[in-house]
Design a protein around this motif. Structure first.
Motif, PDB file in Angstrom:
ATOM      1  N   UNK A 158      -8.899  -1.267  -6.606  1.00 15.01           N
ATOM      2  CA  UNK A 158      -9.812  -0.824  -5.548  1.00 15.01           C
ATOM      3  C   UNK A 158      -9.041  -0.159  -4.415  1.00 15.01           C
ATOM      4  N   UNK A 159      -7.936  -0.763  -3.994  1.00 15.31           N
ATOM      5  CA  UNK A 159      -7.123  -0.125  -2.945  1.00 15.31           C
ATOM      6  C   UNK A 159      -6.571   1.215  -3.419  1.00 15.31           C
ATOM      7  N   UNK A 206       0.820  -1.210   0.000  1.00 13.89           N
ATOM      8  CA  UNK A 206       0.000   0.000   0.000  1.00 13.89           C
ATOM      9  C   UNK A 206       0.855   1.262   0.000  1.00 13.89           C
ATOM     10  N   UNK A 207       1.949   1.250   0.765  1.00 15.28           N
ATOM     11  CA  UNK A 207       2.784   2.454   0.829  1.00 15.28           C
ATOM     12  C   UNK A 207       3.408   2.766  -0.527  1.00 15.28           C
ATOM     13  N   UNK A 208       3.771   1.730  -1.280  1.00 14.48           N
ATOM     14  CA  UNK A 208       4.296   1.968  -2.629  1.00 14.48           C
ATOM     15  C   UNK A 208       3.205   2.566  -3.520  1.00 14.48           C
ATOM     16  N   UNK A 209       2.000   2.014  -3.440  1.00 17.34           N
ATOM     17  CA  UNK A 209       0.887   2.573  -4.211  1.00 17.34           C
ATOM     18  C   UNK A 209       0.641   4.027  -3.858  1.00 17.34           C
ATOM     19  N   UNK A 210       0.696   4.352  -2.560  1.00 16.46           N
ATOM     20  CA  UNK A 210       0.518   5.734  -2.086  1.00 16.46           C
ATOM     21  C   UNK A 210       1.580   6.638  -2.702  1.00 16.46           C
ATOM     22  N   UNK A 220      -5.465  -1.422   6.097  1.00 18.60           N
ATOM     23  CA  UNK A 220      -4.489  -2.467   6.407  1.00 18.60           C
ATOM     24  C   UNK A 220      -5.142  -3.824   6.661  1.00 18.60           C
ATOM     25  N   UNK A 221      -6.419  -3.806   6.955  1.00 21.72           N
ATOM     26  CA  UNK A 221      -7.143  -5.053   7.238  1.00 21.72           C
ATOM     27  C   UNK A 221      -7.721  -5.577   5.935  1.00 21.72           C
ATOM     28  N   UNK A 222      -6.986  -6.456   5.271  1.00 24.98           N
ATOM     29  CA  UNK A 222      -7.429  -6.924   3.960  1.00 24.98           C
ATOM     30  C   UNK A 222      -8.456  -8.053   4.044  1.00 24.98           C
ATOM     31  N   UNK A 253      -2.318   6.464   7.007  1.00 30.03           N
ATOM     32  CA  UNK A 253      -2.793   5.166   7.483  1.00 30.03           C
ATOM     33  C   UNK A 253      -3.223   5.233   8.949  1.00 30.03           C
ATOM     34  N   UNK A 254      -2.730   6.208   9.695  1.00 33.74           N
ATOM     35  CA  UNK A 254      -3.225   6.409  11.059  1.00 33.74           C
ATOM     36  C   UNK A 254      -4.706   6.774  11.038  1.00 33.74           C
TER      37      UNK A 254
END
Length: 138
Positions: free
Chosen positions: A77-78, A34-38, A107-109, A100-101
């Motif tokens: 979707x993410x 996710x962080x890479x996508x962000x 984070x809950x996939x 993400x905070x």
């Protein structure tokens, strides 16, 4: 070097390894994914960042022998959910860790943000792996 700067340096090195398809698969957690996508969304916007990230992700999973794990619908979707955060609720240049905070459900996939949009049956079909499909009312 302080912990925050060291963490950014590590994440930059991990992103470079991901892009070079040399990141060890054991390091490629959901959070890092996710962080890479962000980072791609922050750098290129949407949809260019999403498209570029998907292209790199497909290259990476192919290089590490995990091409069958790539799922087009889940990935897009993410990215769409994170882009919504980026555009509607983030400050310019907000870090992934800060975002993400506010959105730990990303984070809950299993039962988090994605489960609010899709049923398991909708995601567990070959078509959803190959092409982005919109969520359907259950």
């Amino acid at each position: 070097m302080n912990a925050a700067v060291e963490s950014l340096h590590d994440r930059d090195a991990q992103l470079q390894a991901f892009e070079a398809c040399t990141l060890p698969p054991a390091q490629f957690s959901h959070r890092l994914h996710l962080s890479f996508g962000w980072q791609y969304l922050q750098r290129y916007g949407f949809p260019a960042g999403a498209g570029a990230f998907c292209e790199r992700l497909r290259a990476y999973v192919t290089a590490v022998g995990a091409a069958a794990k790539y799922h087009e619908t889940i990935t897009w979707a993410y990215l769409a959910l994170m882009n919504e955060e980026r555009v509607l609720r983030s400050t310019p240049g907000e870090s992934f860790d800060s975002m993400i905070l506010r959105r730990p459900d990303l984070l809950d996939h299993r039962s988090g943000a994605l489960a609010q949009c899709y049923s398991l049956d909708q995601l567990d079909v070959d078509a959803a792996r190959r092409v982005f499909v919109l969520p359907r009312a259950s």
